[in-house]
Scaffold this motif. Structure first.
Motif, PDB file in Angstrom:
ATOM      1  N   GLU A 275       5.715  -6.455 -15.407  1.00  0.00           N
ATOM      2  CA  GLU A 275       6.773  -6.386 -14.415  1.00  0.00           C
ATOM      3  C   GLU A 275       6.052  -6.549 -13.037  1.00  0.00           C
ATOM      4  O   GLU A 275       6.827  -7.414 -12.162  1.00  0.00           O
ATOM      5  CB  GLU A 275       7.485  -4.958 -14.381  1.00  0.00           C
ATOM      6  N   ILE A 276       4.980  -6.023 -12.801  1.00  0.00           N
ATOM      7  CA  ILE A 276       4.262  -6.523 -11.513  1.00  0.00           C
ATOM      8  C   ILE A 276       3.821  -7.859 -11.290  1.00  0.00           C
ATOM      9  O   ILE A 276       4.116  -8.537 -10.469  1.00  0.00           O
ATOM     10  CB  ILE A 276       3.090  -5.344 -11.378  1.00  0.00           C
ATOM     11  N   ALA A 277       2.963  -8.383 -12.437  1.00  0.00           N
ATOM     12  CA  ALA A 277       2.833  -9.859 -12.552  1.00  0.00           C
ATOM     13  C   ALA A 277       4.077 -10.705 -12.361  1.00  0.00           C
ATOM     14  O   ALA A 277       3.714 -11.773 -11.350  1.00  0.00           O
ATOM     15  CB  ALA A 277       2.103 -10.013 -13.714  1.00  0.00           C
ATOM     16  N   ASP A 278       5.126 -10.493 -12.826  1.00  0.00           N
ATOM     17  CA  ASP A 278       6.305 -11.165 -12.657  1.00  0.00           C
ATOM     18  C   ASP A 278       6.752 -11.420 -11.131  1.00  0.00           C
ATOM     19  O   ASP A 278       6.986 -12.471 -10.854  1.00  0.00           O
ATOM     20  CB  ASP A 278       7.592 -10.816 -13.365  1.00  0.00           C
ATOM     21  N   ILE A 279       6.578 -10.107 -10.440  1.00  0.00           N
ATOM     22  CA  ILE A 279       6.815 -10.222  -9.168  1.00  0.00           C
ATOM     23  C   ILE A 279       5.891 -10.842  -8.307  1.00  0.00           C
ATOM     24  O   ILE A 279       6.205 -11.771  -7.466  1.00  0.00           O
ATOM     25  CB  ILE A 279       6.993  -8.624  -8.472  1.00  0.00           C
ATOM     26  N   LEU A 280       4.835 -11.078  -8.563  1.00  0.00           N
ATOM     27  CA  LEU A 280       3.594 -11.405  -7.584  1.00  0.00           C
ATOM     28  C   LEU A 280       3.679 -12.948  -8.171  1.00  0.00           C
ATOM     29  O   LEU A 280       2.974 -13.749  -7.066  1.00  0.00           O
ATOM     30  CB  LEU A 280       2.147 -10.706  -8.010  1.00  0.00           C
ATOM     31  N   LEU A 281       3.937 -13.354  -9.176  1.00  0.00           N
ATOM     32  CA  LEU A 281       3.861 -14.908  -9.659  1.00  0.00           C
ATOM     33  C   LEU A 281       5.214 -15.410  -9.273  1.00  0.00           C
ATOM     34  O   LEU A 281       5.142 -16.739  -9.322  1.00  0.00           O
ATOM     35  CB  LEU A 281       3.733 -14.817 -11.229  1.00  0.00           C
TER      36      LEU A 281
ATOM     37  N   ARG B  61       7.492  -4.258  -3.278  1.00  0.00           N
ATOM     38  CA  ARG B  61       8.469  -4.420  -4.615  1.00  0.00           C
ATOM     39  C   ARG B  61       7.611  -4.257  -5.923  1.00  0.00           C
ATOM     40  O   ARG B  61       8.028  -3.852  -6.918  1.00  0.00           O
ATOM     41  CB  ARG B  61       9.161  -5.726  -4.523  1.00  0.00           C
ATOM     42  N   ALA B  62       6.339  -4.768  -5.832  1.00  0.00           N
ATOM     43  CA  ALA B  62       5.669  -4.876  -7.142  1.00  0.00           C
ATOM     44  C   ALA B  62       4.996  -3.756  -7.295  1.00  0.00           C
ATOM     45  O   ALA B  62       4.957  -3.211  -8.639  1.00  0.00           O
ATOM     46  CB  ALA B  62       4.395  -6.079  -6.676  1.00  0.00           C
ATOM     47  N   PHE B  63       4.311  -3.083  -6.321  1.00  0.00           N
ATOM     48  CA  PHE B  63       3.735  -1.820  -6.719  1.00  0.00           C
ATOM     49  C   PHE B  63       4.249  -0.549  -5.905  1.00  0.00           C
ATOM     50  O   PHE B  63       3.910   0.566  -6.524  1.00  0.00           O
ATOM     51  CB  PHE B  63       2.323  -1.915  -5.889  1.00  0.00           C
ATOM     52  N   GLY B  64       5.229  -0.573  -5.094  1.00  0.00           N
ATOM     53  CA  GLY B  64       5.887   0.483  -4.548  1.00  0.00           C
ATOM     54  C   GLY B  64       5.096   0.761  -3.187  1.00  0.00           C
ATOM     55  O   GLY B  64       4.083   0.444  -3.019  1.00  0.00           O
ATOM     56  N   PRO B  65       5.787   1.478  -2.205  1.00  0.00           N
ATOM     57  CA  PRO B  65       5.445   1.785  -0.926  1.00  0.00           C
ATOM     58  C   PRO B  65       4.291   2.809  -1.143  1.00  0.00           C
ATOM     59  O   PRO B  65       4.207   3.755  -2.033  1.00  0.00           O
ATOM     60  CB  PRO B  65       6.462   2.390  -0.333  1.00  0.00           C
ATOM     61  N   SER B  66       3.198   2.658  -0.305  1.00  0.00           N
ATOM     62  CA  SER B  66       2.006   3.412  -0.207  1.00  0.00           C
ATOM     63  C   SER B  66       1.076   3.205  -1.591  1.00  0.00           C
ATOM     64  O   SER B  66       0.202   3.807  -1.948  1.00  0.00           O
ATOM     65  CB  SER B  66       2.428   5.055  -0.179  1.00  0.00           C
TER      66      SER B  66
END
Length: 102
Positions: A22-28, A59-64
């Motif tokens: 899910e993180i990779a999809d946002i970053l890519l 959005r990918a990792f979350g705030p902070s």
């Protein structure tokens, strides 16, 4: 562990584990070309505004859950200012970021 790492020198957890799909999809996801700022009269000079990349990383990792940590001193040349940062995400190395200002 990341609490004792000197991120100005460390590559802790580099390539140890991939980020969730899910993180990779946002970053890519391709960025909107209208978000890229091109400096007129300066060849190959463009920027991606801080607010835009902060929103993507939040959005990918979350705030902070991510941070840019300086890896070098600010280098001031006759026509350029530059610095390197480590992008640390979820307590591990994410990328090396190089910034320059004319």
């Amino acid at each position: 562990n990341s609490a004792v790492n000197d991120w100005s020198k460390s590559y802790y957890a580099l390539s140890v584990e991939v980020f969730l799909r899910e993180i990779a999809d946002i970053l890519l996801t391709l960025v909107d070309e209208m978000d890229i700022e091109i400096k007129p009269g300066v060849m190959n000079s463009f920027t991606f505004p801080e607010i835009k990349y902060c929103r993507i990383l939040n959005r990918a990792f979350g705030p902070s859950a991510w941070v840019l940590i300086p890896r070098t001193e600010t280098n001031v040349g006759s026509k350029i200012v530059s610095r390197e940062y480590a992008l640390v995400c979820q307590g591990r190395w994410g990328a090396l970021i190089c910034t320059t200002v004319d």
